[in-house]
Design an enzyme around this catalytic site. Structure first.
Site, PDB file in Angstrom:
ATOM      1  N   LYS A 151      54.602 -21.949  34.046  1.00 45.40           N
ATOM      2  CA  LYS A 151      53.296 -21.820  33.961  1.00 45.40           C
ATOM      3  C   LYS A 151      52.994 -22.416  32.200  1.00 45.40           C
ATOM      4  O   LYS A 151      52.898 -21.921  31.316  1.00 45.40           O
ATOM      5  CB  LYS A 151      52.188 -21.640  33.948  1.00 45.40           C
ATOM      6  CG  LYS A 151      50.910 -21.695  34.197  1.00 45.40           C
ATOM      7  CD  LYS A 151      49.980 -20.803  34.379  1.00 45.40           C
ATOM      8  CE  LYS A 151      48.441 -21.349  34.561  1.00 45.40           C
ATOM      9  NZ  LYS A 151      48.085 -22.443  35.519  1.00 45.40           N
ATOM     10  N   GLU A 184      51.859 -28.981  46.194  1.00 48.55           N
ATOM     11  CA  GLU A 184      51.295 -28.476  45.570  1.00 48.55           C
ATOM     12  C   GLU A 184      50.259 -29.272  44.895  1.00 48.55           C
ATOM     13  O   GLU A 184      50.556 -30.681  44.745  1.00 48.55           O
ATOM     14  CB  GLU A 184      51.663 -27.676  44.340  1.00 48.55           C
ATOM     15  CG  GLU A 184      51.630 -28.236  42.556  1.00 48.55           C
ATOM     16  CD  GLU A 184      52.139 -26.527  41.984  1.00 48.55           C
ATOM     17  OE1 GLU A 184      51.400 -25.201  42.084  1.00 48.55           O
ATOM     18  OE2 GLU A 184      53.228 -26.714  41.373  1.00 48.55           O
TER      19      GLU A 184
END
Ligand code: PMP
Length: 286
Positions: A151, A184
């Site tokens: 991330k 995603e």
């Protein structure tokens, strides 16, 4: 009282919370972050978020200047100092200020920033009626380029897909991976339900391994459902009984169509609704 931001070891008024223009977080997106929810003064799954932050940092060889337990304390103190009952925490660590070259060895003082604020949620009717999705043509980063499991502060991959989605009038967009499989959404993980079995792409499909995703998998398994982490294609979404997204900001949200094709009944399905309720109970302390 004015908003207090944690910066580099202390709480300072928001307007004084500044980092250098030479920080490689700004110059190159070189850093890592987390987004975390606060429910009823409780920072939800804080340990899991801090663990992922340190894993992201390890993956980019960024040494966070404080320990995970000191980070947990710093987050809790920032939330308390801002009197946040229900809100959102943005936690980030930059590489620190350096030269105008890429070399991270020529930076110093990684900056730890913690912002506790309120959150702008999706409109409530989306939770009632479900959300339509569109597939972006921008694919998710190849895991051998920038692994989506990290991330990082470099979110351009997702932003480009998000722009495609908003240009087409959608609030979220589906991203495929380099193999053409479902990865995603720009800020959420994807699940489908088919014959009462839940399916979601595995962590090695080129996704961020969402903390909400993992919590929902656990809730589903606890209530006796089968959850499979498998490769999915758009075909699997088109032919699914139900589809939903998970994420820190979104929580659990039904998807009712993809690229104009209705999924299942075109309404939030029974298993999605059950998991939305279970997640609400978990976060709102039932
Ligand atoms: N995928 C991406 C790309 C994300 O940025 C996020 C978080 N916003 C998620 C999935 C969901 O992860 P989490 O449940 O940990 O918020």
């Amino acid at each position: 009282m004015s908003q207090q931001v944690y910066l580099d070891g202390q709480l300072v008024p928001a307007e004084e919370a500044k980092v250098s223009v030479f920080d490689h977080g700004l110059l190159y997106g070189d850093g890592v972050f987390e987004g975390i929810r606060v429910y009823g003064r409780n920072v939800f799954l804080l340990e899991e978020h801090v663990e992922r932050l340190y894993e992201s940092a390890l993956a980019i060889r960024l040494e966070i200047p404080i320990s995970p337990s000191a980070m947990i304390t710093a987050v809790e103190e920032t939330v308390a100092a801002n009197n946040i009952d229900d809100g959102y925490v943005r936690l980030l660590v930059t590489r620190g200020a350096g030269t105008l070259g890429l070399d991270p060895r020529r930076t110093s003082n990684p900056q730890v920033v913690i912002i506790a604020a309120t959150i702008a949620l999706y409109p409530p009717e989306i939770y009632e009626d479900g959300m339509p999705l569109v597939t972006a043509s921008t694919i998710r980063n190849h895991p051998a380029a920038i692994n989506p499991r990290i991330k990082s502060l470099n979110y351009l991959n997702n932003i480009l897909a998000k722009i495609e989605g908003t240009d087409a009038g959608f609030v979220e967009a589906l991203m495929l991976n380099h193999r053409g499989e479902v990865a995603e959404c720009t800020g959420d993980n994807v699940f489908i339900v088919r014959d009462r079995i839940l399916k979601t792409p595995s962590a090695d499909a080129g996704i961020l391994e969402g903390i909400t995703r993992n919590a929902v998998i656990e809730l589903a398994r606890e209530s006796g459902k089968t959850v499979q982490e498998v490769a999915l294609t758009r075909h699997d979404i088109f032919t699914a009984d139900e589809c939903f997204l998970t994420g820190t900001a979104a929580e659990v949200i039904a998807v009712i169509s993809l690229d104009g094709r209705v999924i299942g009944s075109g309404k939030p399905g029974p298993i999605t609704r059950e998991l939305m309720q279970k997640f609400r109970d978990l976060t709102r302390g039932k």
